[in-house]
Write a protein that holds these residues in place. Structure first.
Motif, mmCIF file in Angstrom:
data_model
loop_
_atom_site.group_PDB
_atom_site.id
_atom_site.type_symbol
_atom_site.label_atom_id
_atom_site.label_comp_id
_atom_site.label_asym_id
_atom_site.label_seq_id
_atom_site.Cartn_x
_atom_site.Cartn_y
_atom_site.Cartn_z
ATOM 1 N N ASN A 1 0.824 -1.211 0.000
ATOM 2 C CA ASN A 1 0.000 0.000 0.000
ATOM 3 C C ASN A 1 0.859 1.262 0.000
ATOM 4 O O ASN A 1 0.485 2.277 -0.608
ATOM 5 C CB ASN A 1 -0.943 -0.004 1.200
ATOM 6 N N ALA A 2 2.003 1.189 0.668
ATOM 7 C CA ALA A 2 2.914 2.337 0.666
ATOM 8 C C ALA A 2 3.466 2.583 -0.734
ATOM 9 O O ALA A 2 3.638 3.728 -1.166
ATOM 10 C CB ALA A 2 4.054 2.095 1.654
ATOM 11 N N LEU A 3 3.714 1.506 -1.471
ATOM 12 C CA LEU A 3 4.174 1.632 -2.856
ATOM 13 C C LEU A 3 3.085 2.231 -3.734
ATOM 14 O O LEU A 3 3.316 3.159 -4.518
ATOM 15 C CB LEU A 3 4.592 0.264 -3.397
ATOM 16 N N LEU A 4 1.881 1.725 -3.611
ATOM 17 C CA LEU A 4 0.775 2.180 -4.451
ATOM 18 C C LEU A 4 0.410 3.640 -4.188
ATOM 19 O O LEU A 4 -0.021 4.357 -5.095
ATOM 20 C CB LEU A 4 -0.449 1.286 -4.231
ATOM 21 N N SER A 5 0.598 4.077 -2.946
ATOM 22 C CA SER A 5 0.260 5.462 -2.598
ATOM 23 C C SER A 5 1.389 6.440 -2.884
ATOM 24 O O SER A 5 1.196 7.651 -2.811
ATOM 25 C CB SER A 5 -0.114 5.549 -1.115
ATOM 26 N N GLY A 6 2.573 5.914 -3.222
ATOM 27 C CA GLY A 6 3.717 6.777 -3.475
ATOM 28 C C GLY A 6 4.509 7.114 -2.228
ATOM 29 O O GLY A 6 5.467 7.890 -2.280
ATOM 30 N N GLU A 7 4.142 6.495 -1.112
ATOM 31 C CA GLU A 7 4.873 6.738 0.145
ATOM 32 C C GLU A 7 6.299 6.199 0.062
ATOM 33 O O GLU A 7 7.229 6.762 0.628
ATOM 34 C CB GLU A 7 4.117 6.079 1.307
ATOM 35 N N VAL A 8 6.484 5.087 -0.657
ATOM 36 C CA VAL A 8 7.817 4.535 -0.930
ATOM 37 C C VAL A 8 7.961 4.350 -2.435
ATOM 38 O O VAL A 8 6.968 4.288 -3.178
ATOM 39 C CB VAL A 8 8.062 3.191 -0.194
ATOM 40 N N ASP A 9 9.197 4.269 -2.890
ATOM 41 C CA ASP A 9 9.466 4.170 -4.327
ATOM 42 C C ASP A 9 9.700 2.745 -4.803
ATOM 43 O O ASP A 9 9.619 2.470 -5.999
ATOM 44 C CB ASP A 9 10.701 5.017 -4.673
ATOM 45 N N LEU A 10 10.015 1.853 -3.878
ATOM 46 C CA LEU A 10 10.398 0.497 -4.293
ATOM 47 C C LEU A 10 10.124 -0.480 -3.165
ATOM 48 O O LEU A 10 10.327 -0.161 -1.987
ATOM 49 C CB LEU A 10 11.885 0.479 -4.666
ATOM 50 N N ILE A 11 9.642 -1.663 -3.519
ATOM 51 C CA ILE A 11 9.575 -2.778 -2.572
ATOM 52 C C ILE A 11 10.159 -3.996 -3.273
ATOM 53 O O ILE A 11 10.204 -4.065 -4.504
ATOM 54 C CB ILE A 11 8.138 -3.091 -2.096
ATOM 55 N N ASN A 12 10.635 -4.947 -2.491
ATOM 56 C CA ASN A 12 11.105 -6.196 -3.099
ATOM 57 C C ASN A 12 10.220 -7.345 -2.645
ATOM 58 O O ASN A 12 9.424 -7.215 -1.714
ATOM 59 C CB ASN A 12 12.575 -6.473 -2.779
ATOM 60 N N TRP A 13 10.327 -8.449 -3.327
ATOM 61 C CA TRP A 13 9.567 -9.654 -3.046
ATOM 62 C C TRP A 13 8.050 -9.410 -3.031
ATOM 63 O O TRP A 13 7.369 -9.725 -2.051
ATOM 64 C CB TRP A 13 9.993 -10.276 -1.703
ATOM 65 N N PRO A 14 7.479 -8.848 -4.089
ATOM 66 C CA PRO A 14 6.019 -8.709 -4.105
ATOM 67 C C PRO A 14 5.355 -10.081 -4.085
ATOM 68 O O PRO A 14 5.911 -11.061 -4.598
ATOM 69 C CB PRO A 14 5.746 -7.986 -5.428
ATOM 70 N N ASP A 15 4.186 -10.132 -3.495
ATOM 71 C CA ASP A 15 3.446 -11.385 -3.429
ATOM 72 C C ASP A 15 3.086 -11.829 -4.845
ATOM 73 O O ASP A 15 2.667 -11.021 -5.676
ATOM 74 C CB ASP A 15 2.181 -11.175 -2.595
ATOM 75 N N SER A 16 3.233 -13.115 -5.103
ATOM 76 C CA SER A 16 2.944 -13.627 -6.452
ATOM 77 C C SER A 16 1.496 -13.368 -6.862
ATOM 78 O O SER A 16 1.199 -13.213 -8.042
ATOM 79 C CB SER A 16 3.253 -15.126 -6.523
ATOM 80 N N ALA A 17 0.584 -13.288 -5.877
ATOM 81 C CA ALA A 17 -0.818 -13.030 -6.188
ATOM 82 C C ALA A 17 -1.031 -11.621 -6.735
ATOM 83 O O ALA A 17 -2.050 -11.344 -7.378
ATOM 84 C CB ALA A 17 -1.675 -13.228 -4.932
ATOM 85 N N ASP A 18 -0.064 -10.738 -6.504
ATOM 86 C CA ASP A 18 -0.189 -9.348 -6.946
ATOM 87 C C ASP A 18 0.558 -9.051 -8.242
ATOM 88 O O ASP A 18 0.537 -7.915 -8.720
ATOM 89 C CB ASP A 18 0.339 -8.400 -5.854
#
Length: 339
Positions: free
Chosen positions: A104-121
C-alpha cells in the motif's frame, strides 16, 4: 565463527592490500569475503565496538541514522571512487514487517520500491502504469525443516515418507504462481554439483508403506510452525501433503522473532517452514544447516551425521573442481537417503 575458522592470519600489506593465510586450502574464501565477512578499518572497530549500530564500508552511501524497527538512512558518499555516482543524494530503508503495508505504501507513493512482491499481486502490479516490475534470478529457497530429534521425525522412514508425499509443484503454484523452480536440494540444477539421480517422483503408496514400516500405519498428529508471511502458505501446502498419507498437521503461525527463537535456539518444533538466500558455493548451506554447530542447524534439530561432517570438512579444503563435485555429491547422497 565457522566461516572464519580456516583463517590462520591476516596481514595488512599497505593501504589497499592485505594477505590472508589459511590453515588449509579453502575454496570458499572468496565467497565468504564477498557475502559474509567484511574488511573494516581497525580504528573504527576500536572507536565504536559494535558495527551493527555503526556500520562502515566502501560503498556509494554513508550510514547516517538508524531508528530501530522504523528506518535506516544513508546519504551520498562524496568521495566515492566511481565519479558521478551514486545518482541519489539519499536512500531511506523503511522497515515494514507486514507485506500489505509495504504494498500500500508503494501504491500510494509513500515509498518508491519494494522487493519480493506477493505472487498473487504480480498481474495487478504489471498492469499499473505507474509501476515497473523487474524480474531477477536469486538463490533463494523455501523449504520445510524437520526436527530430527523429535519423535516420530527421528525415524528416517518417517522422513522419507514425508519426502515422497511432497508435491513440489503445489508449493511452486501457491507461492510463486509457477514462476519458481521446484528443487530436490539447495544446489541449483545448473551447478556442476547437481545430480539428476537425486530427483524422484511423488509416490503416496510408497510413502504410506514406509509409515507402516516405521510403526505408524494410521499416521499421527504433528505441529507445523510457520512464520507470518509466505511461510503461512507453505504451511497449508505441507498440511495438505501430510494429509494424503494420514498425518494430521496442525499449523501454528507465529511472529517472526518468536518463530525463529523456537526453531534455531530452543528447537521446540516438529515441522518448520522457512526461507533463506544461499550461496552458489554448497559449503555455505551445509556448514550452516547440516553440521550441528552451524548457525542454522537448529532447523534440523541439530542433525549430526559423522560421514556428512567429515565430508563437509573435506569439501571445504578441496580446490580441484572435479574432486569437489565428487565430495559434495557424496554428501547429498547421504542427506537424500536420510532426508
Amino acid at each position: 565463527a565457522v566461516y572464519l575458522e580456516p583463517i590462520q592470519s591476516v596481514v595488512v600489506d599497505n593501504d589497499y592490500s592485505l594477505t590472508i593465510v589459511t590453515k588449509v586450502p579453502w575454496f570458499g574464501l572468496q565467497d565468504k569475503l564477498s557475502r559474509q565477512v567484511a574488511i573494516v578499518p581497525k580504528e573504527v572497530v576500536q572507536q565504536y565496538g559494535d558495527l551493527k549500530t555503526h556500520p562502515v564500508g566502501c560503498g556509494p552511501f554513508v550510514f547516517e541514522s538508524w531508528e530501530p524497527g522504523l528506518k535506516m538512512t544513508f546519504r551520498k558518499f562524496a568521495d566515492y571512487w566511481d565519479k558521478g555516482k551514486p545518482y541519489l543524494d539519499k536512500v531511506v530503508l523503511r522497515f515494514m514487517p507486514e507485506y500489505n503495508t509495504a504494498k500500500n505504501a508503494l501504491l500510494s507513493g509513500e515509498v518508491d520500491l519494494i522487493n519480493w512482491p506477493d505472487s498473487a499481486d504480480i498481474e495487478s502490479l504489471k498492469a499499473n502504469k505507474n509501476l515497473e516490475l523487474h524480474y531477477y534470478n536469486v538463490n533463494a529457497i523455501m523449504y520445510a525443516a524437520m526436527n530430527t530429534k523429535h519423535p516420530p521425525l527421528d525415524n528416517p522412514k518417517v522422513r522419507q515418507a514425508v519426502a515422497l508425499a511432497t508435491n513440489r509443484d503445489a508449493y511452486n503454484t501457491a507461492l510463486y504462481k509457477g514462476m519458481g523452480t521446484p528443487s530436490f536440494t539447495p544446489i541449483p540444477t545448473t551447478q556442476p554439483y547437481y545430480k539428476k539421480a537425486w530427483e524422484y517422483k511423488r509416490d503416496i503408496a510408497k510413502a504410506k508403506q514406509l509409515l507402516a514400516e516405521a510403526g505408524y500405519p494410521n499416521g499421527f498428529t504433528i505441529k507445523i510452525l510457520a512464520l507470518k508471511g509466505a511461510e503461512e502458505i507453505m504451511g497449508e501446502v505441507l498440511q495438505a501433503d501430510l494429509a494424503t498419507i494420514g498425518i494430521k498437521g496442525v499449523v501454528e503461525i507465529n511472529e517472526i522473532p518468536v518463530a525463529l527463537e523456537a526453531i534455531f535456539n530452543k528447537q521446540t518444533f516438529d515441522f518448520a517452514v522457512l526461507g533463506d538466500v544461499i550461496s552458489p558455493d554448497p559449503d555455505q548451506f551445509l556448514s550452516s544447516y547440516m553440521v550441528p554447530e552451524g548457525s542454522g542447524a537448529g532447523g534440523t534439530g541439530r542433525w549430526d551425521n559423522a560421514t556428512v561432517r567429515a565430508l563437509v570438512e573435506k569439501g571445504r579444503g578441496t580446490v580441484d573442481m572435479a574432486e569437489r563435485v565428487k565430495v559434495y555429491q557424496q554428501i547429498y547422497d547421504v542427506i537424500m537417503d536420510q532426508v
